[in-house]
Design a protein around this motif. Structure first.
Motif, short mmCIF file in Angstrom:
data_model
loop_
_atom_site.label_atom_id
_atom_site.label_comp_id
_atom_site.label_asym_id
_atom_site.label_seq_id
_atom_site.Cartn_x
_atom_site.Cartn_y
_atom_site.Cartn_z
N ASN A 132 15.69 -1.82 0.21
CA ASN A 132 15.65 -2.39 -1.14
C ASN A 132 15.14 -3.82 -1.17
O ASN A 132 14.42 -4.20 -2.09
CB ASN A 132 17.04 -2.33 -1.78
N GLY A 133 15.47 -4.61 -0.15
CA GLY A 133 15.04 -6.00 -0.10
C GLY A 133 13.54 -6.16 0.09
O GLY A 133 12.99 -7.23 -0.14
N THR A 134 12.87 -5.11 0.49
CA THR A 134 11.41 -5.10 0.61
C THR A 134 10.80 -4.41 -0.61
O THR A 134 9.84 -4.90 -1.20
CB THR A 134 10.98 -4.36 1.90
N LEU A 135 11.37 -3.27 -0.99
CA LEU A 135 10.81 -2.45 -2.06
C LEU A 135 10.81 -3.14 -3.42
O LEU A 135 9.78 -3.21 -4.10
CB LEU A 135 11.58 -1.13 -2.15
N GLU A 158 14.69 7.15 -5.18
CA GLU A 158 13.65 8.10 -4.80
C GLU A 158 12.47 7.36 -4.14
O GLU A 158 11.93 7.81 -3.14
CB GLU A 158 13.19 8.85 -6.05
N LEU A 159 12.09 6.23 -4.69
CA LEU A 159 11.03 5.41 -4.11
C LEU A 159 11.43 4.91 -2.73
O LEU A 159 10.61 4.90 -1.80
CB LEU A 159 10.71 4.22 -5.00
N SER A 160 12.66 4.49 -2.60
CA SER A 160 13.15 4.00 -1.31
C SER A 160 13.09 5.09 -0.25
O SER A 160 12.66 4.85 0.89
CB SER A 160 14.59 3.48 -1.47
N GLN A 211 0.83 -1.20 0.00
CA GLN A 211 0.00 0.00 0.00
C GLN A 211 0.87 1.26 0.00
O GLN A 211 0.58 2.22 -0.72
CB GLN A 211 -0.92 -0.01 1.23
N THR A 212 1.94 1.25 0.76
CA THR A 212 2.85 2.39 0.82
C THR A 212 3.48 2.65 -0.55
O THR A 212 3.55 3.80 -1.01
CB THR A 212 3.96 2.13 1.87
N ARG A 222 10.49 4.79 2.67
CA ARG A 222 11.32 4.38 3.81
C ARG A 222 11.42 2.86 3.92
O ARG A 222 11.51 2.31 5.02
CB ARG A 222 10.81 4.99 5.11
N LEU A 223 11.37 2.21 2.76
CA LEU A 223 11.48 0.75 2.72
C LEU A 223 12.87 0.37 2.23
O LEU A 223 13.40 0.99 1.30
CB LEU A 223 10.44 0.15 1.78
#
Length: 125
Positions: free
Chosen positions: A48-51, A39-41, A11-12, A45-46
């Motif tokens: 890289n291993g999640t994003l 920029e997305l990270s 959702q984020t 605030r996620l």
């Protein structure tokens, strides 16, 4: 409705790609051009291993498109090319609907007292 599991992190990411929380001018740019990985990270605030696994699931579902920026832009700034992610036409339709459903579901669970810690809208009991 959703063919994507709507976790709080998903959702984020969707909210960021839809430009939610941005002013109308910035939202238009985000929708048209997308956001690059770093920029997305920062926005979400996620780590890289999640994003990036989320972005890949959204891409496979057809909700997100990815593309490399043109060489000229990167070369002009003396850096490597960036990979951009933007909401697809399908994602622009189903993304907001899925977010609304996830919010409504979390709200209903909270009202029924069956919320779970860590979920969007969840409470600790």
């Amino acid at each position: 409705m959703s063919d994507v599991k709507m976790t709080p992190h998903t959702q984020t990411v969707l909210r960021a790609l839809l430009g939610q929380g941005d002013d109308s001018e910035r939202r238009s740019v985000v929708l048209a051009e997308g956001l690059y990985g770093l920029e997305l990270s920062k926005r979400t605030r996620l780590p890289n291993g999640t994003l990036f696994p989320i972005l890949e699931r959204l891409r496979q579902a057809g909700w997100v498109e990815r593309y490399w920026e043109q060489d000229e832009f990167a070369e002009a700034e003396g850096r490597p090319r960036r990979r951009f992610y933007r909401i697809s036409s399908k994602g622009a339709v189903v993304g907001p609907q899925a977010l609304a459903e996830a919010t409504a579901s979390a709200s209903l669970k909270t009202r029924q007292g069956i919320a779970h810690p860590g979920l969007a809208g969840g409470t600790v009991e």
